[in-house]
Design a protein around this motif. Sequence first.
Motif, mmCIF file in Angstrom:
data_model
loop_
_atom_site.group_PDB
_atom_site.id
_atom_site.type_symbol
_atom_site.label_atom_id
_atom_site.label_comp_id
_atom_site.label_asym_id
_atom_site.label_seq_id
_atom_site.Cartn_x
_atom_site.Cartn_y
_atom_site.Cartn_z
ATOM 1 N N ASN A 3 37.984 -26.411 -22.209
ATOM 2 C CA ASN A 3 38.747 -25.686 -21.201
ATOM 3 C C ASN A 3 38.423 -26.159 -19.787
ATOM 4 N N ASP A 4 39.346 -25.887 -18.892
ATOM 5 C CA ASP A 4 39.181 -26.123 -17.456
ATOM 6 C C ASP A 4 38.837 -27.567 -17.111
ATOM 7 N N VAL A 5 39.632 -28.488 -17.631
ATOM 8 C CA VAL A 5 39.528 -29.896 -17.234
ATOM 9 C C VAL A 5 40.481 -30.110 -16.064
ATOM 10 N N THR B 11 43.603 -27.513 -20.503
ATOM 11 C CA THR B 11 42.770 -27.568 -21.700
ATOM 12 C C THR B 11 42.898 -28.971 -22.275
ATOM 13 N N ALA B 12 41.767 -29.649 -22.427
ATOM 14 C CA ALA B 12 41.770 -30.987 -23.017
ATOM 15 C C ALA B 12 41.704 -30.862 -24.532
ATOM 16 N N SER C 149 44.799 -35.184 -25.017
ATOM 17 C CA SER C 149 45.949 -34.479 -24.460
ATOM 18 C C SER C 149 45.472 -33.412 -23.483
ATOM 19 N N LEU C 150 46.264 -33.176 -22.468
ATOM 20 C CA LEU C 150 45.996 -32.120 -21.493
ATOM 21 C C LEU C 150 47.114 -31.097 -21.603
ATOM 22 N N ARG C 151 46.745 -29.830 -21.822
ATOM 23 C CA ARG C 151 47.753 -28.790 -22.028
ATOM 24 C C ARG C 151 47.622 -27.702 -20.964
ATOM 25 N N ALA C 152 48.777 -27.257 -20.455
ATOM 26 C CA ALA C 152 48.816 -26.153 -19.486
ATOM 27 C C ALA C 152 50.151 -25.445 -19.632
ATOM 28 N N GLY D 206 59.874 -20.618 -27.775
ATOM 29 C CA GLY D 206 60.551 -19.334 -27.682
ATOM 30 C C GLY D 206 59.706 -18.272 -27.023
ATOM 31 N N ALA D 207 58.402 -18.283 -27.317
ATOM 32 C CA ALA D 207 57.500 -17.282 -26.749
ATOM 33 C C ALA D 207 56.817 -17.798 -25.488
ATOM 34 N N SER D 208 56.620 -19.104 -25.404
ATOM 35 C CA SER D 208 55.935 -19.677 -24.245
ATOM 36 C C SER D 208 56.444 -21.081 -23.974
ATOM 37 N N ASN D 209 56.254 -21.515 -22.731
ATOM 38 C CA ASN D 209 56.619 -22.861 -22.323
ATOM 39 C C ASN D 209 55.351 -23.594 -21.912
ATOM 40 N N ASN D 210 55.102 -24.733 -22.548
ATOM 41 C CA ASN D 210 53.895 -25.498 -22.273
ATOM 42 C C ASN D 210 54.233 -26.910 -21.824
ATOM 43 N N MET D 211 53.303 -27.491 -21.088
ATOM 44 C CA MET D 211 53.395 -28.882 -20.691
ATOM 45 C C MET D 211 52.158 -29.594 -21.202
#
Length: 219
Positions: free
Chosen positions: A61-63, A71-72, A85-88, A189-194
């Motif tokens: 977390n917190d990269v 989140t890596a 991968s980096l997710r937010a 549908g419930a959330s949008n992530n990048m």
Amino acid sequence: MPKIPRLFFAGLCTALASHYASADDLLFKTYAHDSPITSYSSAQGYYDCTEDIGAKALCLNDVRFIDNSFTAILVFSADKLISVSLRASFDQNLYGKAIGALAQSFTLVTLADNKSQLDVVELGAKSSNKSDYATALTNYESVGLNSGNLTYTFMEKSIPTAGHKSFVSALAAAPNNVRAAELMLVSDGASNNMMIRFSLPKLEANKVLSEVKKPVEKF
């Protein structure tokens, strides 16, 4: 969590060579391709997220990247690192910053949604002028954004795409350790992530081809 799209391997067999990564083949910052899973300990904050990802993975977390917290997600094969991968959560401003940051070091080579893929290199080679090219690119991008699922695939700018008729052709001419970055916009549908995924696609495809070519016992 949405599944990470598995792009890049279709059509790669013509682009392969037999070399593998060295310790200096970096995926993202100091994360080296093929580094052992034992290099990433719980004492450093890494935790097992295999069940969520669907492949052997560790998360952190917190990269920090482009002044944002991600989140890596470190994915492993045979306990060796193959992608980062980096997710937010999706944010329009963050999306723009990510596109701008990637464009400094990478060249856009494909766009893909859930149903199709646009070869940007091929589009550039076939377009009669810049206006036609921009229109086709914008139209495809708009459809993907409206659907909530779009993947931008970039290849390092040090690898020229000019003069090539397709992305596969450009990749075939690239070094084995060419780095790719995929910017994925994913909605479930419930959330949008990048997500931003860094990989060395030719090296990973080489491994797959090497396994396929191994002799098998008679049956």
